[in-house]
Design a protein around this motif. Structure first.
Motif, mmCIF file in Angstrom:
data_model
loop_
_atom_site.group_PDB
_atom_site.id
_atom_site.type_symbol
_atom_site.label_atom_id
_atom_site.label_comp_id
_atom_site.label_asym_id
_atom_site.label_seq_id
_atom_site.Cartn_x
_atom_site.Cartn_y
_atom_site.Cartn_z
ATOM 1 N N GLY A 113 58.425 58.921 93.479
ATOM 2 C CA GLY A 113 58.446 57.845 92.493
ATOM 3 C C GLY A 113 58.561 56.466 93.109
ATOM 4 O O GLY A 113 59.044 55.540 92.457
ATOM 5 N N PRO A 117 55.304 54.325 86.982
ATOM 6 C CA PRO A 117 54.525 55.228 86.128
ATOM 7 C C PRO A 117 53.110 54.745 85.849
ATOM 8 O O PRO A 117 52.255 55.534 85.457
ATOM 9 C CB PRO A 117 55.366 55.303 84.850
ATOM 10 N N SER A 313 66.071 53.583 80.014
ATOM 11 C CA SER A 313 65.206 54.389 80.868
ATOM 12 C C SER A 313 65.136 55.819 80.345
ATOM 13 O O SER A 313 66.031 56.274 79.623
ATOM 14 C CB SER A 313 65.721 54.396 82.310
ATOM 15 N N ARG A 315 63.246 59.812 81.601
ATOM 16 C CA ARG A 315 62.359 60.583 82.456
ATOM 17 C C ARG A 315 62.360 62.036 81.996
ATOM 18 O O ARG A 315 63.339 62.529 81.448
ATOM 19 C CB ARG A 315 62.771 60.499 83.925
ATOM 20 N N PRO A 323 60.676 65.045 88.732
ATOM 21 C CA PRO A 323 60.888 63.960 87.778
ATOM 22 C C PRO A 323 59.584 63.298 87.354
ATOM 23 O O PRO A 323 58.681 63.090 88.157
ATOM 24 C CB PRO A 323 61.764 62.980 88.566
ATOM 25 N N PRO A 325 58.989 59.918 85.403
ATOM 26 C CA PRO A 325 59.510 58.742 84.698
ATOM 27 C C PRO A 325 58.557 58.271 83.613
ATOM 28 O O PRO A 325 57.338 58.366 83.758
ATOM 29 C CB PRO A 325 59.659 57.701 85.816
ATOM 30 N N ALA A 326 59.110 57.757 82.528
ATOM 31 C CA ALA A 326 58.297 57.337 81.393
ATOM 32 C C ALA A 326 57.624 56.000 81.655
ATOM 33 O O ALA A 326 58.225 55.083 82.213
ATOM 34 C CB ALA A 326 59.159 57.238 80.141
ATOM 35 N N PHE A 335 55.057 60.460 79.472
ATOM 36 C CA PHE A 335 55.555 61.268 80.575
ATOM 37 C C PHE A 335 54.416 62.154 81.054
ATOM 38 O O PHE A 335 53.823 62.896 80.264
ATOM 39 C CB PHE A 335 56.711 62.168 80.121
ATOM 40 N N SER A 351 67.862 60.624 79.619
ATOM 41 C CA SER A 351 67.767 59.221 79.228
ATOM 42 C C SER A 351 69.154 58.654 78.959
ATOM 43 O O SER A 351 70.090 59.382 78.606
ATOM 44 C CB SER A 351 66.899 59.077 77.970
#
Length: 435
Positions: A113, A117, A313, A315, A323, A325-326, A335, A351
């Protein structure tokens, strides 16, 4: 098989002749790998690359590891190569100097990450180097061989979309696509004309199936033909308990034997044009009854709940470990995930917003229908993927037989190459090979 037999084999003759080709016939490559991560077969693949280095113009070694922010793993292998370099150089003047390799070793993105995203974020030393070399005046395309996450390429394409016609990409996908799905999604949607081989399962033929009898078995081959063959051979044999895997090697082997036409047979596999419909979008939490394409992309797109601010946040964690993340576009939280195998996958959302935290679901990844996979995409005219014909599958891995059918040939050729390293080089005169 002894040294003399190896030297006289057809595969060895092919390699020896090709190595003497004129410089402008050597492919330009950037090797982009996550060596030093969780799977030590990457070290083996880099040893293979270096003993074949005279066949290429290596223009970059980009390190994009999942954990450490350091190029040291690449430099460690170059240090081993340096010990065998005087012997390798007697076979070809095209083996690169160790210091040259060190100078073109670049740090890519590190850490799961490290991007955003959106699929891109900030430039890295590696992404800038890809752009610089792609823009270099040269009639040959720049081949980017990716054995890790595809994030640095996504960043390079975001920053310099003009390089699309100048590059070709061979991506060892599958697990690597799973860990870098947002970058993949960005490339697929914003650069559909990119020339790319996406090998999600075909590459597995390098170490799954094929003739593994006698000296061609994964462990027997290393013991007989690799261990004791110079510093590189001993280093190779020290990985994975002396068992061969080399999962990233098909990206290199594709250039060693074959017409460099994805539709034709080669040591790196045979591929088909990619098809449409590989991405599934759901506007809700899914269940195991919902199906998506194995090796495709699933996107869970949930409306941004009232009270959820940019400071919040969220994910999605898939399989308890991956993971996602959004991406918050102001209206929807997206996602994304790419299932690396056909199976049921479960997930849970984590979250700091109470209305999302703890939501859980599942989905089932399945092979694409043959009818759909047989219709080439009009959107991605230069994109290639695994052949879904069951006759080309090995152990449930589509396309893998198009690699493992060559197992004895590419291992024999690799064994011959290893004889060039330090401890084996002394008998070169006896084998009377051309320089």
């Amino acid at each position: 098989m002894g040294s003399a037999a190896l030297a006289n084999s057809p595969a060895a003759a092919l390699g020896s002749l090709a190595a003497q080709g004129r410089p402008h016939h050597r492919p330009r490559i950037i090797w982009n790998d996550d060596i030093g991560g969780t799977d030590p077969d990457d070290w083996q693949s880099m040893v293979h690359l270096l003993v074949y280095a005279d066949r290429f113009d290596i223009e970059g070694l980009v390190h994009s590891p999942p954990g450490t922010d350091s190029t040291q793993p690449l430099l460690d292998v170059i240090d081993v190569y340096e010990r065998d370099f005087p012997y390798l150089r007697t076979y070809s003047p095209h083996y690169p100097e160790p210091d040259r390799l060190r100078a073109i070793t670049k740090q890519g993105g590190s850490g799961y990450g490290w991007q955003r995203p959106a699929g891109y974020g900030h430039p890295t030393e590696g992404s800038r180097w890809i752009v610089e070399r792609a823009r270099r005046h040269d009639p040959r395309p720049l081949n980017i061989l990716i054995g890790g996450g595809i994030d640095d390429l996504a960043q390079a394409l975001h920053d310099a979309p003009d390089i699309v016609p100048r590059i070709r990409v061979y991506f060892i996908g599958g697990p690597n696509k799973m860990w870098s799905v947002d970058a993949y999604n960005y490339i697929e949607t914003h650069h559909p004309k990119l020339w790319m081989i996406e090998s999600n399962s075909t590459y597995r033929g390098w170490f799954v199936g094929g003739d593994q009898t006698g000296e061609w078995g994964d462990s027997a081959f290393v013991q007989r033909h690799i261990a004791g063959k110079g510093a590189l051979g001993d280093f190779f044999a020290s990985q994975r308990g002396g068992e061969l895997k080399m999962g990233d090697t098909p990206a290199v082997a594709w250039f060693l034997h074959g017409a460099q036409d994805p539709s034709k047979p080669s040591w790196g596999g045979r591929y088909v044009r990619v098809w449409d419909g590989r991405k599934s979008v759901f506007g809700r939490v899914t269940t195991a009854a919902d199906t998506v394409e194995a090796y495709g992309v699933i996107e869970i797109a949930l409306p941004v709940p009232d009270g959820f601010t940019p400071e919040n946040s969220a994910r999605m964690v898939v399989d308890g470990r991956v993971p996602a993340p959004a991406l918050n576009d102001g209206e929807v939280l997206r996602f994304r995930f790419s299932p690396k195998a056909p199976q049921v996958w479960s997930y849970a959302i984590q979250s700091d917003f109470a209305g999302l935290d703890g939501l859980s679901g599942a989905f089932t990844a399945v092979p694409p229908p043959i009818e759909r996979a047989s219709r080439p995409s009009a959107i991605h005219p230069n994109w290639w993927c695994d052949d879904q014909d069951p006759a080309a599958a090995e152990g449930g891995y589509p396309g893998a037989k198009s690699v493992n059918q060559w197992r004895v040939d590419y291992l024999r050729d690799f064994a011959e190459r290893m004889l060039r390293c330090a401890s084996a080089g002394v008998d070169r005169a006896n084998r009377q090979e051309p320089r």
